[in-house]
Write an enzyme that holds these catalytic residues in place. Structure first.
Site, PDB file in Angstrom:
ATOM      1  N   ASN A   6       0.855  -1.048   0.138  1.00 42.41           N
ATOM      2  CA  ASN A   6      -0.165  -0.102   0.251  1.00 42.41           C
ATOM      3  C   ASN A   6       1.427   1.412  -0.112  1.00 42.41           C
ATOM      4  OD1 ASN A   6      -1.764   2.325   0.858  1.00 42.41           O
ATOM      5  ND2 ASN A   6      -2.542   1.469   2.237  1.00 42.41           N
ATOM      6  N   LEU A   7       1.019   1.934  -1.190  1.00 43.36           N
ATOM      7  CA  LEU A   7       2.270   3.252  -1.068  1.00 43.36           C
ATOM      8  C   LEU A   7       1.436   4.042  -0.652  1.00 43.36           C
ATOM      9  CD1 LEU A   7       3.103   2.012  -4.360  1.00 43.36           C
ATOM     10  CD2 LEU A   7       4.138   1.390  -2.957  1.00 43.36           C
ATOM     11  N   LYS A   8       0.746   4.297  -0.230  1.00 42.40           N
ATOM     12  CA  LYS A   8      -0.761   5.376   0.349  1.00 42.40           C
ATOM     13  C   LYS A   8      -0.561   6.354  -0.772  1.00 42.40           C
ATOM     14  CE  LYS A   8      -0.670   2.988   4.426  1.00 42.40           C
ATOM     15  NZ  LYS A   8      -0.179   3.174   6.333  1.00 42.40           N
ATOM     16  N   HIS A  89      -9.484   0.344   4.714  1.00 38.45           N
ATOM     17  CA  HIS A  89      -8.698   0.657   5.582  1.00 38.45           C
ATOM     18  C   HIS A  89      -8.995   1.360   6.615  1.00 38.45           C
ATOM     19  CE1 HIS A  89      -4.606   1.932   5.918  1.00 38.45           C
ATOM     20  NE2 HIS A  89      -3.866   0.730   5.709  1.00 38.45           N
ATOM     21  N   GLU A 158      -5.572  -5.520   9.722  1.00 36.81           N
ATOM     22  CA  GLU A 158      -4.288  -4.439  10.490  1.00 36.81           C
ATOM     23  C   GLU A 158      -4.748  -3.455  12.052  1.00 36.81           C
ATOM     24  OE1 GLU A 158      -2.543  -3.063   6.885  1.00 36.81           O
ATOM     25  OE2 GLU A 158      -4.283  -1.937   7.093  1.00 36.81           O
ATOM     26  N   GLY A 164       2.368   2.335  10.893  1.00 39.49           N
ATOM     27  CA  GLY A 164       2.955   3.391  10.708  1.00 39.49           C
ATOM     28  C   GLY A 164       3.816   3.656  12.336  1.00 39.49           C
ATOM     29  N   SER A 194       3.136  -2.029  10.476  1.00 39.57           N
ATOM     30  CA  SER A 194       4.414  -2.224  10.799  1.00 39.57           C
ATOM     31  C   SER A 194       5.094  -3.527  10.826  1.00 39.57           C
ATOM     32  CB  SER A 194       4.836  -2.218  12.396  1.00 39.57           C
ATOM     33  OG  SER A 194       4.087  -0.335  12.634  1.00 39.57           O
TER      34      SER A 194
END
Ligand code: 13P
Length: 241
Positions: A6-8, A89, A158, A164, A194
């Protein structure tokens, strides 16, 4: 196994295209047998020839097109041949304020269009600290209105507090919660939050973990490729047994 990046809100289109090309090269050269997804930022979406990398959208509105300023719809995904979407998400739930009701609509719409859906669930820290029962109640509510039997569904667990932050549940906790959540749906289940090169292998080795959804560490192509290699190694060892 399933490995998703997931490159956000990172990597421009040019950088994303280079990333995807590099990943394809790695997958082809290593003859990897893994299912690999990349979710670029919306403005970095592009047409990619069908390949070993499946490109998906981080988000889209549940509509063909229309007056929804700032959103994209189905036809914008179709332009690039995109048939995979991330829904629910935690950053969309908690930062962008998407409700379960709106996610249910989005899920139903993209399901009706035959999309592969990676549906994310997970609890914030305060909920986790309120105890196991409260945590399961919270997560169960995230399944409400979702077709858990949908054949193209992948679920990603998640924990919000692990995203993060460098914090993760223990391996035992991940294994146990996946076991419990697997009773709610036959869909494959990914762990996210993470995941780094340093812990990816042990997470991938856990029972009831079918893959990983990786954010920050996936921005380093070589790190994400290493994670794919771990999955290949684990499957090879399992196959030899
Ligand atoms: P991090 O890997 O940066 O914790 O992010 C996880 C995530 O949100 C993937 O969707």
């Amino acid at each position: 196994m399933i490995l998703a990046a997931n490159l956000k809100t990172n990597l421009t289109r040019d950088k994303t295209n280079k990333y995807i090309k590099g990943l394809e090269k790695f997958l082809n050269e290593s003859k990897s047998g893994q299912e690999v997804f990349v979710f670029p930022a919306t403005s970095s979406l592009d047409y990619h020839e069908k390949s070993s990398v499946v490109v998906g959208a981080q988000n889209a509105y549940p509509v063909q097109n229309g007056a929804f300023t700032g959103e994209i719809g189905l036809e914008h995904l179709e332009e690039f041949g995109i048939k995979t979407i991330l829904i629910g998400h935690s950053e969309r739930r908690h930062i962008l304020g998407e409700t379960q009701e709106s996610l249910v609509k989005k899920f139903a719409f993209y399901k009706s269009q035959g999309f592969k859906i990676i549906y994310c669930i997970g609890e914030p820290l305060t909920v986790r600290e309120a105890g196991h029962e409260k945590m399961m109640e919270y997560i169960s509510a995230q399944y409400e209105g979702i077709d858990t039997e949908y054949k193209d569904l992948i679920i990603a667990y998640e924990p919000v507090w692990a995203i993060g932050t460098g914090l993760t549940p223990t391996l035992e906790e991940i294994e146990n919660i996946h076991k419990e959540l697997k009773r709610k749906s036959p869909a494959p289940m990914l762990y996210g939050g993470s995941v780094k090169v340093t812990n990816a292998k042990e997470v991938l080795e856990l029972q009831n973990v079918d893959g990983i959804l990786v954010g920050s560490a996936a921005l380093y192509l070589e790190h994400f490729c290493s994670m794919v290699s771990y999955a290949d190694q684990i499957e090879k060892i399992a196959g030899e047994k």
